[in-house]
Design a protein around this motif. Structure first.
Motif, PDB file in Angstrom:
ATOM      1  N   ALA A 269      -3.461   0.903  -5.625  1.00 47.57           N
ATOM      2  CA  ALA A 269      -4.865   1.353  -5.231  1.00 47.57           C
ATOM      3  C   ALA A 269      -5.405   2.318  -6.314  1.00 47.57           C
TER       4      ALA A 269
ATOM      5  N   SER B  61       1.039  -1.154  -0.065  1.00 50.33           N
ATOM      6  CA  SER B  61      -0.066   0.075  -0.100  1.00 50.33           C
ATOM      7  C   SER B  61       0.896   1.371  -0.011  1.00 50.33           C
TER       8      SER B  61
ATOM      9  N   GLU C 264      -5.119  -6.838  -4.758  1.00 51.18           N
ATOM     10  CA  GLU C 264      -6.637  -6.922  -4.692  1.00 51.18           C
ATOM     11  C   GLU C 264      -7.257  -7.677  -5.860  1.00 51.18           C
TER      12      GLU C 264
END
Length: 621
Positions: free
Chosen positions: A402, A386, A461
């Motif tokens: 992201a 992240s 993800e």
């Protein structure tokens, strides 16, 4: 008394000239550097005395003294720390190769010799004494040894080492000041410098005179409440503990209480330390036990991918006589390491969310090292992913994974990337053409570690990573923005049967040089490109391993042809009549062209030159 005359190591004389005459406009920092060195010497002896008390016997009250002699124009800095022997003098004061002499000189020259950060960055603080002194004499005796030595130099290329006398362990530096540096013989001036730069040092700094005067507070700064410490005091302690001159980018000061108790005062530097990419990957946190220095060489206190962090960790839950061997398997230290890692990553996350521009600066400086955590630290892999940032075809800004996933196109189920050594070269890669045409974002992977963490992670993800230089990168499911039909250029493509015939002809000509020849939709402007098969090693990784002498299997690439390119369509027409010398030459030239674009070498440069000449001759007829 025997005198040994030696020359400084190659290029040290040049460096000393830069330091002495050109580098600093703020010369007073020489005193900070010498005091910091003296403090380190005392810390080292205090640690060694935990296992051998005889080393400091009779002189265990550590302190640093300053003495002025206006008549002789000398300033003396002395400590009762660990001291040096003959070999230490040569290794520490006669050479600075470990500090990167050549790199220092180059950087100093490129900066116009005015960058105050350079000495701290390259670890040559002792030599700053020659900014104000025309001669420096060092008298020293190593703890546990009876013999003392004197080192002397005017900084002009040579130094001497002679036998000397010293009552006890430690080091005394006598600086014979230059005529125009008399300000450093004034008590008020020295008092001000010590208060400004060295007040945080927890060893008394004493000015000798008619009455002894302690100039610093002599209390460990990390034991004080954060509200009682100014930003300037934090900055100066960072300069001391990191031996650096830049500004700290982030300061973390907190006390952890509970089952395990410890205090940490950590700094993330504002610039990249010189030794960041050395093979040893050493961290530089200083470990204390109840304010007693233990070691600054403990890999168990922080993960290696956070080795750029500087500062101190102090715990009362470790035994005072702990050895470095015991530290390797100490459960208390393991818990401290986990706590520090969690705290640092948490603070970085806050910076990334609240200060995008500032975090981009941090990532630009330390991102290549942080990525090592994605590969090595399974427990914190999610946090490391992240925090990761990448350059991409979306623009010039750093982007997170992201953000990439949020911008993925309809029909896109993979995170596309291209890897290589040079960002500008990657931006010009023909493999990007089809992705750009459809508005599909591609990440640029330019750090060697990228080739290792991506296979280890495989997805983010639930979106898998896919190299666009491998055969599995399929654009057929992704439609162009605002276009519900097939791509416009497909109408201009060569007939499928005809292009298949050309691919087969090329394969016959090229033989084992290629694994396969096929048509592709990844190209729009270029005629050809080479890719690896989906099961093969990425071609950039192959090149990288070969550069480091690794034995890598020679896997033939796949040659892909652009059926919409005018050259390929002309070759399709030429292939109707079967093979020819022109077709043979074209196959080899296009393969070599694709290799060159990928930064690879052409196997047979002579044959390449002949074919190129022949093709040019025919084109000019």
């Amino acid at each position: 008394m025997t005198e040994e005359k030696l020359s400084f190591q190659a290029e040290v004389s040049k460096l000393l000239h830069i330091v002495t005459h050109s580098l600093y406009s703020n010369k007073e920092i020489f005193l900070r550097e010498l005091i910091s060195n003296a403090s380190d010497a005392c810390d080292k002896l205090r640690y060694e005395s935990q296992t051998d008390s005889s080393l400091s016997e009779g002189d265990s009250n550590f302190r640093i003294t300053l003495k002025v002699d206006k008549d002789a124009k000398t300033l003396t800095i002395a400590d009762n720390g660990i001291g040096m022997n003959h070999d230490d003098l040569i290794n520490n004061l006669g050479t600075i190769a470990k500090s990167g002499t050549e790199a220092f000189i180059k950087a100093a020259e490129e900066s116009g010799k005015t960058d105050v950060n350079l000495i701290g960055q390259f670890g040559v603080g002792f030599y700053s004494s020659f900014m104000v002194a025309e001669k420096v004499v060092v008298t020293t005796r190593k703890a546990g040894e009876d013999k003392a030595w004197a080192w002397e130099s005017n900084g002009e290329g040579e130094y001497t080492i002679t036998d000397a006398e010293r009552d006890s362990h430690g080091t005394t530096i006598v600086m014979h000041l230059r005529e125009d540096q008399g300000e450093y013989l004034e008590d008020m001036r020295l008092r001000n410098i010590v208060t400004t730069y060295s007040d945080h040092i927890d060893i008394p700094i004493v000015l000798l005179g008619e009455e002894e005067e302690t100039l610093n507070s002599a209390s460990a700064i990390w034991t004080r409440a954060a509200k009682d410490i100014s930003e300037e005091q934090y900055k100066e302690f960072y300069h001391h503990v990191a031996h650096a001159f830049d500004e700290p980018w982030l300061t973390l000061h907190n006390k952890v209480e509970g089952v395990i108790e410890y205090t940490n005062l950590l700094f993330i530097p504002g610039s990249r330390p010189l030794d960041l990419f050395t093979p040893e990957r050493k961290n530089h946190l200083k470990l204390y036990v109840n304010r007693v220095f233990i070691t600054d060489d403990c890999d168990e206190v922080i993960p290696q991918y956070l080795r750029f962090v500087r500062g101190v960790v102090d715990s009362g839950d470790l035994p005072l006589n702990v050895s470095r061997e015991m530290l390797q398997h100490n459960p208390v230290l393991a818990k401290i390491k986990a706590g520090l890692t969690k705290k640092i990553l948490s603070e970085l996350k806050k910076k990334a969310e609240k200060d995008t521009e500032g975090y981009s600066t941090f990532w630009d400086t330390f991102g290549a090292v942080m990525k090592e955590g994605i590969y090595e630290d399974f427990a914190h892999r999610k946090e490391c992913l992240s925090l990761a940032r990448f350059k991409s075809t979306h623009g010039d800004e750093w982007v997170s994974l992201a953000e990439y996933v949020e911008r993925m196109k309809d029909g896109q189920d993979q995170i596309y990337y291209i890897s290589g050594e040079d960002l500008d070269s990657l931006k010009r890669s023909p493999q990007l053409e089809g992705f750009k045409a459809k508005g599909v974002e591609v990440l640029f992977m330019t750090d060697p570690i990228d080739e290792f963490w991506i296979p280890a992670v495989s997805q983010f993800e639930e979106k898998s990573f896919q190299s666009i230089t491998k055969g599995g990168a399929d654009l057929s499911k992704i439609k162009k923005d605002g276009d519900d039909a097939e791509d416009d250029k497909k109408e201009d493509a060569a007939d499928k049967d005809a292009i298949d015939r050309l691919c087969a002809a090329f394969k016959v000509v090229l033989g084992d040089e290629v694994q396969e020849v096929r048509s592709t939709d990844r190209l729009t402007d270029s005629a050809v490109c080479i890719v690896a098969s989906e099961s093969a090693m990425d071609r950039n990784l192959q090149r990288m391993l070969k550069q480091h002498g690794q034995d890598v299997p020679n896997e033939a690439p796949i040659l892909e042809l652009n059926p919409t390119h005018s050259l390929i369509k002309k070759l399709v027409d030429l292939s109707v009549d079967g093979t020819s010398q022109t077709l043979d030459d074209a196959a080899h030239l296009l393969l070599d062209q694709a290799r060159i674009i990928e930064g690879e070498t052409v196997p047979d440069m002579t044959a390449f030159a002949k074919r190129l000449t022949s093709a040019m001759e025919k084109g000019l007829v």
